[in-house]
Structures are given as C-alpha cells and as structure tokens.
Motif scaffolding. Structure first.
Motif, PDB file in Angstrom:
ATOM      1  N   LEU A 126      26.284 -22.767  32.658  1.00 37.73           N
ATOM      2  CA  LEU A 126      27.933 -23.517  31.644  1.00 37.73           C
ATOM      3  C   LEU A 126      28.318 -22.794  30.852  1.00 37.73           C
ATOM      4  CD1 LEU A 126      26.641 -27.151  32.607  1.00 37.73           C
ATOM      5  CD2 LEU A 126      28.098 -25.747  33.506  1.00 37.73           C
ATOM      6  N   VAL A 127      29.261 -22.281  30.984  1.00 42.91           N
ATOM      7  CA  VAL A 127      30.442 -22.120  30.390  1.00 42.91           C
ATOM      8  C   VAL A 127      30.377 -22.869  29.425  1.00 42.91           C
ATOM      9  CG1 VAL A 127      33.034 -20.571  29.973  1.00 42.91           C
ATOM     10  CG2 VAL A 127      31.010 -19.983  31.983  1.00 42.91           C
ATOM     11  N   LYS A 128      30.368 -22.459  27.755  1.00 40.55           N
ATOM     12  CA  LYS A 128      30.934 -23.461  26.411  1.00 40.55           C
ATOM     13  C   LYS A 128      32.538 -23.547  25.826  1.00 40.55           C
ATOM     14  CE  LYS A 128      25.547 -23.260  26.368  1.00 40.55           C
ATOM     15  NZ  LYS A 128      24.902 -22.790  25.161  1.00 40.55           N
ATOM     16  N   THR A 129      33.076 -22.851  26.433  1.00 38.00           N
ATOM     17  CA  THR A 129      34.353 -23.123  26.220  1.00 38.00           C
ATOM     18  C   THR A 129      35.352 -24.010  26.422  1.00 38.00           C
ATOM     19  OG1 THR A 129      34.256 -20.101  26.630  1.00 38.00           O
ATOM     20  CG2 THR A 129      36.739 -21.198  25.970  1.00 38.00           C
ATOM     21  N   PRO A 130      36.067 -24.884  26.115  1.00 34.96           N
ATOM     22  CA  PRO A 130      37.306 -25.161  26.792  1.00 34.96           C
ATOM     23  C   PRO A 130      38.208 -25.087  26.941  1.00 34.96           C
ATOM     24  CG  PRO A 130      36.644 -25.531  23.888  1.00 34.96           C
ATOM     25  CD  PRO A 130      36.366 -24.509  24.190  1.00 34.96           C
ATOM     26  N   LYS A 131      39.146 -25.767  27.808  1.00 38.65           N
ATOM     27  CA  LYS A 131      40.261 -25.514  28.383  1.00 38.65           C
ATOM     28  C   LYS A 131      41.763 -25.570  27.972  1.00 38.65           C
ATOM     29  CE  LYS A 131      39.846 -24.922  33.556  1.00 38.65           C
ATOM     30  NZ  LYS A 131      40.276 -25.362  35.183  1.00 38.65           N
ATOM     31  N   LEU A 132      42.322 -25.149  28.037  1.00 33.96           N
ATOM     32  CA  LEU A 132      43.886 -25.809  27.385  1.00 33.96           C
ATOM     33  C   LEU A 132      44.775 -25.759  29.183  1.00 33.96           C
ATOM     34  CD1 LEU A 132      45.854 -25.637  25.429  1.00 33.96           C
ATOM     35  CD2 LEU A 132      46.334 -23.554  26.730  1.00 33.96           C
ATOM     36  N   HIS A 133      45.469 -27.147  28.438  1.00 30.94           N
ATOM     37  CA  HIS A 133      46.610 -28.183  29.065  1.00 30.94           C
ATOM     38  C   HIS A 133      47.380 -28.720  28.520  1.00 30.94           C
ATOM     39  CE1 HIS A 133      43.810 -27.796  32.936  1.00 30.94           C
ATOM     40  NE2 HIS A 133      43.244 -28.166  32.379  1.00 30.94           N
ATOM     41  N   GLY A 174      45.286 -24.125  31.637  1.00 36.39           N
ATOM     42  CA  GLY A 174      44.564 -24.023  32.718  1.00 36.39           C
ATOM     43  C   GLY A 174      43.573 -23.007  32.845  1.00 36.39           C
ATOM     44  N   GLN A 175      43.335 -22.296  31.571  1.00 37.01           N
ATOM     45  CA  GLN A 175      43.008 -21.375  31.168  1.00 37.01           C
ATOM     46  C   GLN A 175      41.546 -21.521  30.354  1.00 37.01           C
ATOM     47  OE1 GLN A 175      44.521 -17.291  30.639  1.00 37.01           O
ATOM     48  NE2 GLN A 175      46.595 -18.135  32.673  1.00 37.01           N
ATOM     49  N   LEU A 176      40.641 -20.955  30.643  1.00 40.55           N
ATOM     50  CA  LEU A 176      40.001 -20.944  28.995  1.00 40.55           C
ATOM     51  C   LEU A 176      40.642 -20.366  27.563  1.00 40.55           C
ATOM     52  CD1 LEU A 176      36.509 -20.061  30.369  1.00 40.55           C
ATOM     53  CD2 LEU A 176      37.545 -22.011  30.725  1.00 40.55           C
ATOM     54  N   ILE A 177      40.626 -21.349  26.553  1.00 36.82           N
ATOM     55  CA  ILE A 177      41.012 -20.791  25.701  1.00 36.82           C
ATOM     56  C   ILE A 177      39.802 -19.639  24.833  1.00 36.82           C
ATOM     57  CG2 ILE A 177      41.327 -21.570  22.962  1.00 36.82           C
ATOM     58  CD1 ILE A 177      41.769 -24.298  24.672  1.00 36.82           C
ATOM     59  N   ASN A 178      40.821 -18.895  24.286  1.00 35.90           N
ATOM     60  CA  ASN A 178      40.321 -17.769  24.034  1.00 35.90           C
ATOM     61  C   ASN A 178      41.496 -17.385  22.580  1.00 35.90           C
ATOM     62  OD1 ASN A 178      39.846 -14.825  22.621  1.00 35.90           O
ATOM     63  ND2 ASN A 178      39.413 -14.209  24.361  1.00 35.90           N
ATOM     64  N   LEU A 187      51.241 -32.614  22.298  1.00 35.05           N
ATOM     65  CA  LEU A 187      51.709 -31.444  23.239  1.00 35.05           C
ATOM     66  C   LEU A 187      50.830 -30.765  23.975  1.00 35.05           C
ATOM     67  CD1 LEU A 187      54.227 -29.808  20.285  1.00 35.05           C
ATOM     68  CD2 LEU A 187      55.325 -31.018  21.802  1.00 35.05           C
ATOM     69  N   VAL A 188      49.975 -30.520  23.523  1.00 40.75           N
ATOM     70  CA  VAL A 188      49.019 -29.290  24.560  1.00 40.75           C
ATOM     71  C   VAL A 188      47.411 -30.941  24.560  1.00 40.75           C
ATOM     72  CG1 VAL A 188      49.295 -27.391  24.175  1.00 40.75           C
ATOM     73  CG2 VAL A 188      47.546 -28.211  22.428  1.00 40.75           C
ATOM     74  N   LYS A 189      46.215 -30.440  25.343  1.00 38.41           N
ATOM     75  CA  LYS A 189      45.327 -31.138  25.634  1.00 38.41           C
ATOM     76  C   LYS A 189      44.162 -29.632  25.809  1.00 38.41           C
ATOM     77  CE  LYS A 189      42.334 -34.640  26.261  1.00 38.41           C
ATOM     78  NZ  LYS A 189      41.591 -35.118  25.510  1.00 38.41           N
ATOM     79  N   THR A 190      42.804 -29.519  25.337  1.00 35.09           N
ATOM     80  CA  THR A 190      41.792 -29.211  25.659  1.00 35.09           C
ATOM     81  C   THR A 190      40.803 -30.074  26.188  1.00 35.09           C
ATOM     82  OG1 THR A 190      40.992 -29.433  23.612  1.00 35.09           O
ATOM     83  CG2 THR A 190      42.693 -27.743  23.546  1.00 35.09           C
ATOM     84  N   LEU A 191      40.436 -29.599  27.339  1.00 34.44           N
ATOM     85  CA  LEU A 191      39.196 -30.313  28.099  1.00 34.44           C
ATOM     86  C   LEU A 191      38.183 -29.593  27.632  1.00 34.44           C
ATOM     87  CD1 LEU A 191      40.239 -31.348  31.318  1.00 34.44           C
ATOM     88  CD2 LEU A 191      40.434 -32.593  29.608  1.00 34.44           C
ATOM     89  N   VAL A 192      37.216 -29.944  26.702  1.00 33.73           N
ATOM     90  CA  VAL A 192      35.558 -29.379  26.602  1.00 33.73           C
ATOM     91  C   VAL A 192      35.057 -29.154  27.789  1.00 33.73           C
ATOM     92  CG1 VAL A 192      35.657 -30.653  24.155  1.00 33.73           C
ATOM     93  CG2 VAL A 192      34.480 -31.886  26.231  1.00 33.73           C
ATOM     94  N   PRO A 193      33.604 -28.392  27.843  1.00 39.15           N
ATOM     95  CA  PRO A 193      33.193 -28.099  28.705  1.00 39.15           C
ATOM     96  C   PRO A 193      32.251 -28.641  28.340  1.00 39.15           C
ATOM     97  CG  PRO A 193      32.574 -26.346  27.037  1.00 39.15           C
ATOM     98  CD  PRO A 193      33.814 -27.476  26.561  1.00 39.15           C
ATOM     99  N   TRP A 194      32.387 -29.882  30.156  1.00 41.51           N
ATOM    100  CA  TRP A 194      31.084 -30.575  30.992  1.00 41.51           C
ATOM    101  C   TRP A 194      29.211 -29.842  30.324  1.00 41.51           C
ATOM    102  CZ3 TRP A 194      26.872 -31.047  33.988  1.00 41.51           C
ATOM    103  CH2 TRP A 194      26.802 -32.837  34.277  1.00 41.51           C
ATOM    104  N   SER A 195      28.590 -30.673  29.810  1.00 45.33           N
ATOM    105  CA  SER A 195      27.308 -30.239  29.770  1.00 45.33           C
ATOM    106  C   SER A 195      26.468 -30.879  30.513  1.00 45.33           C
ATOM    107  CB  SER A 195      26.857 -29.983  27.760  1.00 45.33           C
ATOM    108  OG  SER A 195      27.238 -31.218  27.202  1.00 45.33           O
TER     109      SER A 195
END
Length: 417
Positions: free
Chosen positions: A278-285, A232-236, A263-271
């Motif tokens: 806008l933050v340009k970092t994907p989010k992890l789920h 649920g957080q931004l990927i680092n 196993l996981v899914k990354t959501l890309v940032p909407w632009s």
C-alpha cells in the motif's frame, strides 16, 4: 436557516437538531467550519435575551477579549460567541467558568479554524465541549432531500435513486458552483469568481495571523494555487515547496494551516496488515469545488472539452459531499483512500467505529467497465466480512450491479438517498 435570495426558499441546515441536542446536555458547544459557511446565521438562531450574541469580528470586543480573557467571561451566564479562534485565550477562561457552573448550554461558540487540532484547547475542554462541523451547503440541503446515504448503506440497504438525477453539463454546473451560500446567491459566473477571490484574500491575509506565526505569508496564495492544480493527487510536500522556494517541512506546515482553516482536506492512506504494497502518502482535496474551480480558472466550456480535468474537481466534490453527510450522521466515520504501488486505488474508504468499510470510486464518465472495480475488489478481499459495499459513482442515471456488494451508481445518490 439561511435565505439564499429573496426568490428562493429557506435552506434548512441538517446539523440544526444536533446543535439543539448538544446545548441540552453539554456545557460548551462549538460550531466549527469555514468562514461564510453559515455558522453565524445558525448560531444566531440560539441567541436571545438570556443568551446574548457576541462577535469577535468587532474590533472593540476583540481587544477586550484579548486584553483580559478572564474578566471578559466573568459574569456571563450564557452567550453565543462568534469567531472564537480570534482570541484563543478565551477558551481557558471559558473552561474555568464552566467548571464552576456546570449547567449545560452555557456557551455556543463558532470557529473558522479547527480549534480541536490545538492540543492545549482540545485538552482543556475535553469532556466539556461538543464540536459540530458545519460546511458550505450540501446538495441534500439545497434540494431538501434526506441526505442519509451513509446511514442507509451501513445499515445494509441497497443503493437507490428517487428520480432526482443530474447528468452531464448540469452536474458540471453544480460542481463548479460549490456550496458557499453567498456564491449561490450570484447568478453570474464572474460575480461568483470575484466573491471567491475576495474570500481567499481575506482568509490568507487575516485569519492565518489569528492561528499561526509564519514568516513568509506572501507564499500562501501561491501555495494554494499550486495545491489547486494537484487536487485529487497524492501529496508531495517537497514538490510543493520547491515550486515556491520552500523546504518540504515548511510546505507541510503551510498545508496543515490551510487544512485548519477548512480550505483543503487531506485523506490519510487506508492500512491493513494483510496488505504490504500500500502507498502510505495522504491525498489532497479541497473542501469547496467552487473555490477550487476559481483557483484553477475552470469553466463549463473548458471542462466539457476536458473530462480528465473535470475528474479532479469531481473527486473533491464527492469527498466534500461525503464529509457533509457524515457531519449530521449519527454514525461516526473516518475517511481515507486506498492505493497500491501497482496504482490500483479506491478514491474514498469510509470506515465506521465497528471497522466496517464502504469503498467509493469516482468516475467522470458515463461508462463504467469491470476494470474500474479492480481496486474495490482488492479492498473487498482485504476487508472480508467488514466490507459493506463498493460503489463506482459516475455520470449516469441508473444502478448497475457488477458483483456481490459491488455496483455502479449515479453520483446523484449522494443526495437522493
């Protein structure tokens, strides 16, 4: 169809009509999704005397397929081939075969790795293969409810509930269980966790070797545990890597492998060109919240006392349910997230091919305030006429309007619409 237990009714998979339709007009059909999501059970429904079932989980069959892919496929008119990612060279042999004989429905494949992300395979079967995702059970499947929320919202309908509302600890229990059919057969929490631990070990020990050559295989279980705490957080990737003695580039590669294994899914940032902050970092789920909860050692009592911790699980649960709804929808959609440098956000942005968007914000609480719509209002302003609706999904039993096309709604509309 799948029998979760002797005392429970069959669960009908909602992608079944899509598989039937694809076999009627496409040479190769691939059912793609996590291990133990029900792909084999679904595929075997289409096996018969004219379309035999072949599994590459059988050692002898796998060796034959790897030793001579062309010879293995030669002479096969039709077949169901299970776990095809274990012998990826078969895909080129299948391409040659279906180029010679272009009759639809020749090969029904299943794969526990996302073969569409492998350029050589994706390019070789372009125009010849339909890919149908199959995830663990959705609540709409378990409850035999319509599962048409995305289609109905994009069609302009107002959100609605049909009385099948789940709240509080009952909602937590659903999230903690996840959707793997084998897990839902088990009534004991300890038995569920034991199965999930064995499941992860099998995938990280064997399936990774089928799709990637990595030097530090022992780091993957530890990485998965690190990712679970950051769901649920931004990927680092630099942070993930430093925790394990890996470079950020290597950590990024390993996260991509875990995503290919569903196993996981990354959501890309909407632009949007109209917005510059806008933050340009994907989010992890995580795809399955039962697995996520097991990795985090989250239990009902702990989450009841810590709604913040439950929030991360709930967000992955909603993302997963939305992906499942999209998997059988006739409407092609993409998923992203919205976040600004001022920390205004929308957890999920759903966009169809016409560029129309629906925003979803997720709250674990029963109370929703006007401020919870701040990110959705920004998305609405940026989207203009393309903005269809913004929803705050939360732990409640009724729909509450906040502004034009902005409403708070029960989480249960994920399956009740």
């Amino acid at each position: 169809m799948i029998e979760p237990s002797d005392s429970k009714p069959l669960v009908v998979r909602k992608v079944l009509p899509l598989v039937e339709a694809a076999l009627a007009d496409t040479r190769v059909v691939l059912i793609s999704g996590p291990r133990q999501a029900g792909k084999t059970t679904l595929a075997r429904m289409f096996a018969n005397g004219d379309r035999p079932y072949i599994t590459l989980d059988d050692a002898g069959t796998l060796n034959a397929a790897k030793a001579d892919p062309t010879g293995f496929i030669r002479g096969i008119k039709r077949a169901v081939i299970d776990e095809v990612q274990r012998a990826p060279d078969l895909m080129l042999a299948i391409k040659a075969s279906v180029d010679d004989d272009q009759e639809p429905g020749r090969f029904l494949l299943t794969g526990s790795a996302n073969l569409a992300t492998i350029p050589t395979i994706a390019d070789s079967l372009a125009g010849r293969m339909a890919v149908i995702p199959l995830f663990p059970f959705a609540q709409a499947e378990v409850r035999s409810s319509p599962g048409l929320m995305l289609d109905r919202l994009f069609a302009g309908e107002e959100p609605s509930t049909n009385g099948d509302v789940v709240l509080g600890k009952d909602l937590m229990s659903i999230v903690l269980a996840g959707g793997y059919p084998e897990v839902l057969k088990r009534n004991s929490v300890s038995r569920r966790v034991s199965w999930l631990e064995d499941y992860v070990s099998l995938i990280l020990d064997r399936d990774v070797r089928d799709i990637a050559n990595i030097d530090q295989l022992d780091r993957l279980p530890r990485l998965l545990n690190v990712l679970a705490e950051h769901a649920g957080q931004l990927i680092n990737n630099s942070s993930f890597g430093s925790a394990l003695g890996l470079s950020g580039v290597t950590a990024q590669k390993y996260v991509a492998i875990l995503e290919r294994l569903f196993l996981v899914k990354t959501l890309v940032p909407w632009s949007n060109n109209r917005l510059s902050r806008l933050v340009k970092t994907p989010k992890l789920h995580f795809i399955d919240t039962g697995l996520l909860a097991a990795l985090r050692e989250d239990e009902l009592a702990r989450l009841s006392d810590d709604k913040t911790r439950f929030g991360a699980l709930l967000e992955s649960f909603v993302v997963s349910e939305l992906m499942k709804l999209a998997s059988w929808s006739e409407r092609r959609v993409s998923f992203s997230h919205y976040r600004t440098k001022d920390l205004d956000e929308v957890d999920v942005v759903i966009e169809d091919r016409r560029g129309r968007i629906i925003g979803i914000e997720i709250k674990a609480s029963a109370t929703v305030k006007a401020d919870d719509f701040r990110g959705l209002r920004q998305l609405q302003a940026a989207g203009g006429d393309r903005f269809v609706r913004g929803l705050v999904l939360h732990d409640h039993d009724r729909i509450t309007p906040f502004a034009e096309r902005l409403q708070a709604a029960p989480l249960s509309i994920l399956w009740s619409m």
